[in-house]
Design a protein around this motif. Structure first.
Motif, PDB file in Angstrom:
ATOM      1  N   SER A  70      -8.928  -8.517  -3.346  1.00 58.87           N
ATOM      2  CA  SER A  70     -10.021  -8.297  -2.116  1.00 58.87           C
ATOM      3  C   SER A  70      -9.682  -9.210  -1.118  1.00 58.87           C
ATOM      4  O   SER A  70      -9.932  -8.794   0.065  1.00 58.87           O
ATOM      5  CB  SER A  70     -11.571  -8.738  -2.963  1.00 58.87           C
ATOM      6  N   LEU A  71      -9.307 -10.346  -1.414  1.00 60.73           N
ATOM      7  CA  LEU A  71      -8.933 -11.474  -0.288  1.00 60.73           C
ATOM      8  C   LEU A  71      -7.465 -10.721   0.633  1.00 60.73           C
ATOM      9  O   LEU A  71      -7.723 -10.870   1.759  1.00 60.73           O
ATOM     10  CB  LEU A  71      -8.842 -12.652  -0.906  1.00 60.73           C
ATOM     11  N   ALA A 117      -9.247  -8.257   2.754  1.00 60.85           N
ATOM     12  CA  ALA A 117      -9.852  -8.846   3.822  1.00 60.85           C
ATOM     13  C   ALA A 117      -9.077  -9.319   4.913  1.00 60.85           C
ATOM     14  O   ALA A 117      -9.390  -9.168   6.245  1.00 60.85           O
ATOM     15  CB  ALA A 117     -10.925 -10.032   3.228  1.00 60.85           C
ATOM     16  N   GLU A 118      -8.026 -10.032   4.514  1.00 61.79           N
ATOM     17  CA  GLU A 118      -7.179 -10.528   5.538  1.00 61.79           C
ATOM     18  C   GLU A 118      -6.279  -9.241   6.364  1.00 61.79           C
ATOM     19  O   GLU A 118      -6.220  -9.510   7.468  1.00 61.79           O
ATOM     20  CB  GLU A 118      -6.063 -11.477   4.895  1.00 61.79           C
ATOM     21  N   GLY A 135     -11.196  -8.611   8.016  1.00 60.19           N
ATOM     22  CA  GLY A 135     -12.685  -9.044   7.665  1.00 60.19           C
ATOM     23  C   GLY A 135     -13.468  -7.527   7.682  1.00 60.19           C
ATOM     24  O   GLY A 135     -14.705  -7.699   7.484  1.00 60.19           O
ATOM     25  N   ASP A 136     -12.816  -6.337   7.899  1.00 60.79           N
ATOM     26  CA  ASP A 136     -13.453  -5.102   7.768  1.00 60.79           C
ATOM     27  C   ASP A 136     -14.006  -4.717   6.570  1.00 60.79           C
ATOM     28  O   ASP A 136     -14.815  -4.199   6.190  1.00 60.79           O
ATOM     29  CB  ASP A 136     -12.801  -4.160   8.437  1.00 60.79           C
ATOM     30  N   PHE A 137     -13.059  -5.564   5.575  1.00 60.71           N
ATOM     31  CA  PHE A 137     -13.495  -5.757   4.047  1.00 60.71           C
ATOM     32  C   PHE A 137     -13.719  -6.866   3.668  1.00 60.71           C
ATOM     33  O   PHE A 137     -13.087  -8.019   4.029  1.00 60.71           O
ATOM     34  CB  PHE A 137     -12.305  -4.891   3.247  1.00 60.71           C
ATOM     35  N   ASP A 138     -14.876  -7.233   3.011  1.00 61.38           N
ATOM     36  CA  ASP A 138     -15.205  -8.678   2.785  1.00 61.38           C
ATOM     37  C   ASP A 138     -15.848  -8.748   1.496  1.00 61.38           C
ATOM     38  O   ASP A 138     -17.010  -8.379   1.308  1.00 61.38           O
ATOM     39  CB  ASP A 138     -16.174  -9.338   3.958  1.00 61.38           C
ATOM     40  N   TYR A 164     -15.459 -14.508   3.926  1.00 57.48           N
ATOM     41  CA  TYR A 164     -14.455 -14.447   2.689  1.00 57.48           C
ATOM     42  C   TYR A 164     -13.478 -15.787   2.615  1.00 57.48           C
ATOM     43  O   TYR A 164     -13.042 -16.356   1.789  1.00 57.48           O
ATOM     44  CB  TYR A 164     -13.288 -13.337   2.535  1.00 57.48           C
ATOM     45  N   GLN A 221     -18.755  -7.678   9.871  1.00 52.93           N
ATOM     46  CA  GLN A 221     -18.567  -8.635  10.986  1.00 52.93           C
ATOM     47  C   GLN A 221     -19.924  -8.555  11.934  1.00 52.93           C
ATOM     48  O   GLN A 221     -20.308  -9.673  12.635  1.00 52.93           O
ATOM     49  CB  GLN A 221     -17.565  -8.002  11.848  1.00 52.93           C
ATOM     50  N   VAL A 244     -13.321   0.535   3.863  1.00 52.84           N
ATOM     51  CA  VAL A 244     -12.625   0.063   5.016  1.00 52.84           C
ATOM     52  C   VAL A 244     -12.776   1.212   6.044  1.00 52.84           C
ATOM     53  O   VAL A 244     -13.159   0.815   7.259  1.00 52.84           O
ATOM     54  CB  VAL A 244     -11.122  -0.481   5.022  1.00 52.84           C
TER      55      VAL A 244
END
Length: 335
Positions: free
Chosen positions: A96-97, A100-101, A105-108, A143, A261, A289
């Motif tokens: 997940s992290l 996210a990176e 941040g579209d996935f958090d 995150y 976001q 995403v």
């Protein structure tokens, strides 16, 4: 005579064992993780893994379900204390992290407070959300605030990790790999619409999977947008056409996909995104995403990712549906 008799007994025993261990296709289905599951596989020795699969569901729930008060994620979400977690939790958190990176941040995975705010968590549907409420809730997300120390995890007070956009995909992968550990080479694992398939079905054909049209109601006669043959790949679909609520005063329709976001439900023309990947966990996360990014950004994203294929359905602005399908995805579609 005795030697002949002994030999015959050995042959009979060998034949009996081979009959007992003959492979056969088995189906397990039921409800889990707030949805349904259907799992079909050729068991090399004819064993039914139904009980083992149920145990896997329970183990994952005890690790990552926010609906289980005693789960590890619920304990972490109490906040501000390092909590030792299991390997399942860490695998999903680490991926997940990474996503996210990668997606800025579209996935958090800390989106939990926003999901609850908009009424798609434990709370009743909310129709009184104000900009101030969104702003205050955004302060409890991000995150980057997750702290990981070896096998322990901590979030600040008020933060909530939410794995709902990736956990079902992970579950599919976990069950698939469990079956493979028992030398199952032909299987189809589906949980909540996320699918992973390998080999062929009972009639020696590649597994065929149908994906629903983005309609609020299911049309039994013409329900599928497309049917594909899925072999040695995973498929996940995310959509905003069934899970939403409508503001009674303004008539605005809010989807269940939250933009981490902005703090608001994603507003774009995309109705659904179907993603093919090697793992169901990735397909699950990247489908979400895409729903956050919207049509144009998602197209660019998919074109830059050789390991992903996508089928996007969108509102073309004239009450009709448009589609965008990557070349690689088209190779799977049969109808």
């Amino acid at each position: 005579m005795q030697r002949i008799l002994t030999l015959l007994l050995i042959i009979f025993f060998a034949i009996s064992c081979s009959q007992i261990q003959e492979s056969k296709y088995i189906e397990n289905s039921g409800r889990a993780q707030g949805s349904t599951y259907q799992i079909k596989y050729e068991s090399p020795e004819g064993k039914d893994f139904g009980d083992d699969i149920e145990a896997i569901f329970k183990r994952i729930d005890l690790s990552m379900s926010t609906y289980v008060p005693t789960s590890l994620v619920s304990t972490v979400n109490k906040g501000d204390t390092l909590v030792q977690v299991d390997t399942l939790f860490m695998e999903v958190l680490n991926r997940s992290l990474e996503i996210a990176e990668e997606t800025n941040g579209d996935f958090d995975p800390t989106i939990g407070p926003l999901v609850s705010l908009w009424g798609f968590g434990f709370e009743e549907l909310r129709q009184d959300v104000s900009p101030q409420m969104v702003e205050q809730t955004l302060e409890k997300t991000g995150y980057q605030h997750i702290q990981v120390k070896e096998d322990s995890v901590k979030v600040p007070e008020g933060f909530q990790i939410d794995f709902n956009a990736i956990a079902q995909g992970y579950t599919v992968d976990y069950i698939a790999e469990y079956l493979e550990s028992y030398e199952a080479v032909n299987y189809m694992v589906e949980v909540g619409g996320e699918v992973r398939a390998r080999g062929v079905n009972q009639t020696d054909e590649i597994w065929r999977i149908g994906v629903d049209k983005p309609s609020e109601e299911i049309d039994a006669e013409g329900r599928f947008q497309f049917i594909l043959e899925l072999k040695d790949k995973a498929l996940a679909t995310s959509g905003n056409y069934r899970k939403f609520w409508v503001d009674e005063e303004t008539g605005a329709r809010y989807s269940h996909t939250i933009d981490p976001q902005t703090g608001y439900p994603a507003k774009n023309s995309l109705l659904s995104a179907s993603i093919i990947s090697d793992s169901a966990m990735d397909a699950d996360a990247y489908a979400t995403v895409c729903m956050v990014k919207g049509l144009e950004e998602c197209r660019e994203f998919l074109n830059a990712k050789d390991e992903l294929e996508g089928y996007l359905i969108y509102d073309d602005g004239s009450s009709n549906w448009g589609t965008y399908v990557t070349e690689g995805f088209e190779e799977f579609v049969v109808n």
